[in-house]
Scaffold this active site. Structure first.
Site, PDB file in Angstrom:
ATOM      1  N   SER A  69       0.616  -1.476  -0.217  1.00  0.00           N
ATOM      2  CA  SER A  69      -0.116  -0.134  -0.328  1.00  0.00           C
ATOM      3  C   SER A  69       0.765   1.363   0.099  1.00  0.00           C
ATOM      4  O   SER A  69       2.165   1.514  -0.048  1.00  0.00           O
ATOM      5  CB  SER A  69      -1.259   0.066   1.021  1.00  0.00           C
ATOM      6  OG  SER A  69      -1.689  -1.135   1.844  1.00  0.00           O
TER       7      SER A  69
HETATM    8  N1  SAH Z   1      -0.555  -4.903   4.600  1.00  0.00           N
HETATM    9  C1  SAH Z   1       0.365  -5.201   3.046  1.00  0.00           C
HETATM   10  C2  SAH Z   1      -0.374  -4.506   1.918  1.00  0.00           C
HETATM   11  C3  SAH Z   1      -1.222  -5.973   1.332  1.00  0.00           C
HETATM   12  S1  SAH Z   1      -1.516  -6.283  -0.081  1.00  0.00           S
HETATM   13  C4  SAH Z   1       1.498  -3.690   3.387  1.00  0.00           C
HETATM   14  O1  SAH Z   1       1.728  -3.178   4.224  1.00  0.00           O
HETATM   15  O2  SAH Z   1       1.822  -2.804   2.018  1.00  0.00           O
HETATM   16  C5  SAH Z   1      -3.277  -7.788   0.734  1.00  0.00           C
HETATM   17  C6  SAH Z   1      -2.850  -8.598   0.995  1.00  0.00           C
HETATM   18  O3  SAH Z   1      -3.540  -9.119   1.766  1.00  0.00           O
HETATM   19  C7  SAH Z   1      -2.223  -9.795  -0.021  1.00  0.00           C
HETATM   20  O4  SAH Z   1      -0.943 -10.435   0.859  1.00  0.00           O
HETATM   21  C8  SAH Z   1      -2.989 -10.437   0.332  1.00  0.00           C
HETATM   22  O5  SAH Z   1      -2.429 -12.125  -0.272  1.00  0.00           O
HETATM   23  C9  SAH Z   1      -4.001 -10.370   1.538  1.00  0.00           C
HETATM   24  N2  SAH Z   1      -5.219 -11.290   1.753  1.00  0.00           N
HETATM   25  C10 SAH Z   1      -6.284 -11.802   1.158  1.00  0.00           C
HETATM   26  N3  SAH Z   1      -6.847 -12.208   1.528  1.00  0.00           N
HETATM   27  C11 SAH Z   1      -6.804 -12.370   2.786  1.00  0.00           C
HETATM   28  C12 SAH Z   1      -7.186 -13.190   3.511  1.00  0.00           C
HETATM   29  N4  SAH Z   1      -8.518 -14.098   4.052  1.00  0.00           N
HETATM   30  N5  SAH Z   1      -6.080 -13.654   4.617  1.00  0.00           N
HETATM   31  C13 SAH Z   1      -5.222 -13.367   4.872  1.00  0.00           C
HETATM   32  N6  SAH Z   1      -4.463 -12.409   4.073  1.00  0.00           N
HETATM   33  C14 SAH Z   1      -5.747 -12.188   2.579  1.00  0.00           C
END
Ligand code: SAH
Length: 218
Positions: A69
């Site tokens: 993000s």
């Molecule tokens: N927190 C991150 C952003 C990650 S993007 C940062 O610091 O930039 C969103 C993430 O959510 C992805 O890695 C995706 O695989 C994960 N995700 C999606 N659905 C999920 C679920 N049900 N449980 C755990 N992770 C999930």
């Protein structure tokens, strides 16, 4: 920080300072959150080929079709989750590269973070060890179920979009606890849910764009 890319970290401190100035201009006012953003070496959470763009106000690819993000949204969600409070336990759903978890770990005593993609969990666990982020507990699993063993949480941050607030996560909020998530599919808004006893107060904020929250693990 004692790792082979520490030299990059040194030069990036100034770049990070500029990022913090920009975050303040964009409306982030929580001093503790700004300090955390100034501290965490964002360039060490992404591929070296993209490291020069680490402090731009943009989302970047982290592999597996996922993104880190942009700095503003990480700061904004952390500020909304904290709401000026001291945080003991925080749950993050969607660890990705672990950047948001590292920022949360600066403003909370303990962070539990859940990621559904096993390969990302492996990479991120290694990085957290290298950066000595010892107050983050990383779990491979479906974050929609939360992590009941660690509940209740003072704050829950969901880093992926969904059409409704996952019920299991609401149940894991502490009294007065706050859940922050992108709500919706194509048109998403930032939602803050605050627990007052068995009532859950909702507040919708600005438009956002996140990858979807998916069920199950991979
Ligand atoms: N927190 C991150 C952003 C990650 S993007 C940062 O610091 O930039 C969103 C993430 O959510 C992805 O890695 C995706 O695989 C994960 N995700 C999606 N659905 C999920 C679920 N049900 N449980 C755990 N992770 C999930």
């Amino acid at each position: 920080m004692n790792n082979p890319r520490a030299g990059i970290g040194m030069t990036s401190a100034r770049t990070r300072g500029r990022m913090v100035v920009r975050l303040r201009e964009q409306g982030i006012s929580d001093a503790m959150v700004l300090a955390a953003m100034g501290m965490v070496p964002r360039h060490l959470f992404i591929d070296e080929a993209l490291a020069s763009r680490a402090y731009e106000d943009t989302a970047l690819p982290i592999g597996f079709g996922q993104t880190i993000s942009n700095p503003y949204i990480v700061a904004r969600m952390t500020e909304l989750a904290r709401n000026g409070r001291e945080l003991h336990r925080v749950l993050e759903v969607g660890t990705g590269c672990g950047y948001q978890a590292a920022v949360l770990a600066q403003v909370a005593r303990e962070v539990v973070s859940i990621e559904r993609i096993a390969a990302l969990v492996g990479q991120t666990r290694k990085r957290q060890r290298e950066l000595r982020l010892h107050n983050i507990k990383l779990k491979h699993g479906d974050g929609m179920q939360g992590y009941a063993e660690g509940a209740p949480y003072d704050a829950i941050v969901i880093a992926a979009a969904f059409g409704a607030v996952p019920e299991m996560l609401k149940a894991q909020l502490a009294e007065g606890g706050r859940l922050v998530m992108p709500l919706g599919d194509d048109n998403q808004v930032l939602l803050v849910v605050t627990r007052k006893g068995n009532a859950f107060q909702e507040e919708k904020l600005e438009a956002v764009k996140f990858v979807p929250l998916l069920p199950g693990v991979s």
